[in-house]
Design a protein around this motif. Structure first.
Motif, PDB file in Angstrom:
ATOM      1  N   LYS A 246      18.264 -24.785  -4.579  1.00 47.36           N
ATOM      2  CA  LYS A 246      17.494 -26.023  -4.429  1.00 47.36           C
ATOM      3  C   LYS A 246      16.047 -25.718  -4.056  1.00 47.36           C
ATOM      4  CE  LYS A 246      17.466 -30.414  -1.877  1.00 47.36           C
ATOM      5  NZ  LYS A 246      18.170 -31.243  -0.862  1.00 47.36           N
ATOM      6  N   PHE A 247      15.858 -24.750  -3.161  1.00 44.35           N
ATOM      7  CA  PHE A 247      14.515 -24.361  -2.731  1.00 44.35           C
ATOM      8  C   PHE A 247      13.721 -23.770  -3.899  1.00 44.35           C
ATOM      9  CE2 PHE A 247      11.880 -20.751  -1.257  1.00 44.35           C
ATOM     10  CZ  PHE A 247      10.966 -21.427  -0.455  1.00 44.35           C
ATOM     11  N   MET A 248      14.326 -22.830  -4.621  1.00 38.83           N
ATOM     12  CA  MET A 248      13.626 -22.121  -5.691  1.00 38.83           C
ATOM     13  C   MET A 248      13.307 -23.030  -6.887  1.00 38.83           C
ATOM     14  SD  MET A 248      13.107 -18.895  -4.821  1.00 38.83           S
ATOM     15  CE  MET A 248      13.135 -17.765  -6.219  1.00 38.83           C
ATOM     16  N   THR A 249      14.107 -24.083  -7.062  1.00 39.18           N
ATOM     17  CA  THR A 249      13.866 -25.000  -8.167  1.00 39.18           C
ATOM     18  C   THR A 249      13.202 -26.297  -7.715  1.00 39.18           C
ATOM     19  OG1 THR A 249      16.106 -25.924  -7.996  1.00 39.18           O
ATOM     20  CG2 THR A 249      15.789 -24.073  -9.520  1.00 39.18           C
ATOM     21  N   GLY A 250      12.792 -26.353  -6.456  1.00 41.87           N
ATOM     22  CA  GLY A 250      12.057 -27.515  -5.964  1.00 41.87           C
ATOM     23  C   GLY A 250      10.675 -27.580  -6.591  1.00 41.87           C
ATOM     24  N   ASP A 251      10.096 -28.757  -6.617  1.00 40.06           N
ATOM     25  CA  ASP A 251       8.795 -28.944  -7.265  1.00 40.06           C
ATOM     26  C   ASP A 251       7.744 -27.993  -6.700  1.00 40.06           C
ATOM     27  OD1 ASP A 251      10.156 -30.969  -8.514  1.00 40.06           O
ATOM     28  OD2 ASP A 251       8.988 -32.613  -7.624  1.00 40.06           O
ATOM     29  N   GLU A 252       7.694 -27.857  -5.387  1.00 43.40           N
ATOM     30  CA  GLU A 252       6.672 -27.029  -4.746  1.00 43.40           C
ATOM     31  C   GLU A 252       6.809 -25.563  -5.153  1.00 43.40           C
ATOM     32  OE1 GLU A 252       5.475 -25.436  -0.243  1.00 43.40           O
ATOM     33  OE2 GLU A 252       6.929 -27.060  -0.492  1.00 43.40           O
ATOM     34  N   GLU A 253       8.031 -25.034  -5.049  1.00 44.42           N
ATOM     35  CA  GLU A 253       8.233 -23.622  -5.372  1.00 44.42           C
ATOM     36  C   GLU A 253       8.070 -23.359  -6.862  1.00 44.42           C
ATOM     37  OE1 GLU A 253       8.602 -20.758  -3.538  1.00 44.42           O
ATOM     38  OE2 GLU A 253       7.855 -22.215  -2.092  1.00 44.42           O
ATOM     39  N   GLN A 254       8.459 -24.315  -7.680  1.00 46.87           N
ATOM     40  CA  GLN A 254       8.293 -24.141  -9.116  1.00 46.87           C
ATOM     41  C   GLN A 254       6.820 -23.957  -9.490  1.00 46.87           C
ATOM     42  OE1 GLN A 254      10.638 -24.442 -12.201  1.00 46.87           O
ATOM     43  NE2 GLN A 254      11.375 -23.158 -10.540  1.00 46.87           N
ATOM     44  N   LYS A 255       5.964 -24.696  -8.837  1.00 44.39           N
ATOM     45  CA  LYS A 255       4.530 -24.541  -9.098  1.00 44.39           C
ATOM     46  C   LYS A 255       4.039 -23.174  -8.630  1.00 44.39           C
ATOM     47  CE  LYS A 255       3.632 -29.505  -8.618  1.00 44.39           C
ATOM     48  NZ  LYS A 255       2.962 -30.553  -7.807  1.00 44.39           N
TER      49      LYS A 255
END
Length: 438
Positions: A340-349
């Motif tokens: 969930k963290f790695m695919t969150g909007d923030e981390e994806q950017k």
């Protein structure tokens, strides 16, 4: 998928028809006062120009995750030459990481082992829902009709990179749109010890990626509709020959490229030895080697005629990296939180900026960094003219067998041996015989 992917070249000999009881994952971890594990192991694929660069990119983000959740992530960056065999060994031994990166083309093969956590609707809901992801990226997460075996992490597409100064010096005003145009330009550029195009001729997976595009452009496929290997059809043979002929007949690829397997063609392009490069999202890799972004242009990979589009206008496979969880991890909750963290909007950017890849998460694509002219080519390709490699259980064997056949054909071309329709068909027939029985 290197910045980018220096694709897996080791022969895959382990059977993929493994019993579910042989699933791997979940190294022993210490528990907290509530008994829940407080560590995760993570195998990351080598996305940057070196393993050390990946560690510098990832460790701050893993530290951020630990600060938020109290779960320490033990990172190992695994070279592409080792990754697939490491994963298959883990699947049979039961000793693997909790979370791992996989090349998206392997999704169906690894799904067939039973080792990976299926991403059903309930699991997708835990990370924000399946509809957050781009459809083309979800198309390379496992066999059709089954719950995905992994979640998209980085999306990549092939493009044509060309040296602006070398084109100007040769009087070429625009990048080639068709293969005939590319060959004509390549011949004008191949002089004075420099070459028109670079290739990784000794890299089976890189060979497969390009050959698959040629085969689709010829209106064919390596597999029938029911998933049976079909490597020797007339159109398939002609397509593979067209690719190898860029060295054998057209002579726009240096013979030495037949031995390249680890990003050497990217290095040659950055140094001005090759005028053109067909590569997955190469910006970060070129930057790390000192090539200024304004020194090269980016255009769609050529097609047979006309313009890229659906059907025979395919000009890239859907490249990328997926994030998977070993099914028998002893920290499923923590592993799910990490996904969930790695695919969150923030981390994806953050992560996709670092690797010059495209976020497979829709909301993250709105960031201006992913809407530059260069990224527009990649996004448009992924949306309109890229196709997934065959999502069949024997996909990894296919990559190895056919990719090695093409490696041998490039070796023939480099040695001055004739590459003929008959010799291409013979190599592909040998590759088909290596595929597992139905």
């Amino acid at each position: 998928m290197r910045s980018i992917r220096a694709a897996a070249a080791g022969a895959v000999t382990l059977s993929l028809a493994l019993a579910a009881s042989a699933c791997g994952g979940g190294s022993p971890t210490g528990g907290g006062s509530d008994g829940a594990p407080k560590t995760l192991t993570y195998w990351a694929s080598n996305q940057g120009a070196s393993v050390e660069i990946d560690k510098k990119v990832l460790q701050p983000e893993l530290d951020k995750f630990e600060k938020r959740t109290g779960i320490e992530v033990k990172l190992e960056v695994v070279p592409w030459s080792d990754l697939l065999n490491r994963i298959l060994t883990a699947a049979t031994s039961g000793q693997g990481p909790d979370v791992l990166n996989i090349g998206n083309t392997w999704s169906a093969s690894l799904q067939a082992t039973g080792a990976l956590l299926p991403w059903d609707a309930a699991n997708f809901d835990k990370i924000g829902g399946k509809d957050r992801f781009v459809a083309s990226a979800l198309g390379s997460t496992g066999a059709q009709g089954k719950d995905p075996a992994a979640v998209p992490l980085y999306s990549l597409a092939y493009a044509l990179y060309y040296n602006k100064q070398m084109f100007a010096d040769a009087g070429i005003s625009k990048p080639p749109a068709t293969w005939d145009d590319l060959v004509a330009a390549g011949r004008r550029l191949s002089k004075d010890g420099k070459w028109g195009l670079g290739a990784e001729g000794s890299n089976p997976s890189e060979n497969i990626h390009h050959a698959y595009v040629f085969v689709k452009q010829h209106g064919a496929d390596f597999f029938t509709a029911d998933g049976k290997a079909d490597f020797t059809g007339d159109a398939t043979v002609a397509a593979v020959k067209q690719y190898v002929d860029l060295m054998a007949k057209d002579k726009i690829i240096a013979p030495g490229n037949a031995e390249y397997a680890q990003n050497q063609s990217v290095s040659d392009f950055a140094k001005g030895k090759n005028a053109m490069l067909l590569w997955q999202t190469a910006t970060a890799n070129l930057e790390s080697q000192g090539m200024a972004e304004d020194a090269y242009g980016i255009a769609p990979v050529p097609v047979q005629s006309g313009t890229p589009g659906t059907g025979t206008g395919v000009n890239s496979m859907v490249a990328g990296i997926n994030l998977a969880v070993f099914k028998n991890t002893d920290n499923l909750t923590g592993a799910t939180e990490f996904v969930k963290f790695m695919t969150g909007d923030e981390e994806q950017k953050i992560l996709n900026k670092a690797y010059s890849s495209i976020p497979p998460v829709k909301a993250a694509q709105s960031d201006p960094a992913f809407n530059t002219p260069a990224n527009a080519v990649l996004k448009d390709t992924l949306a309109k003219s890229a196709v997934a490699l065959p999502q069949v259980p024997a996909e990894s064997q296919f990559e190895t067998a056919v990719g090695t056949a093409i490696k041998e054909l490039f070796a023939d071309a480099a040695a001055g041996r004739a590459v003929t329709t008959a010799s291409v068909e013979a190599k592909l027939e040998k590759a088909q015989q290596q595929m597992p029985a139905e």
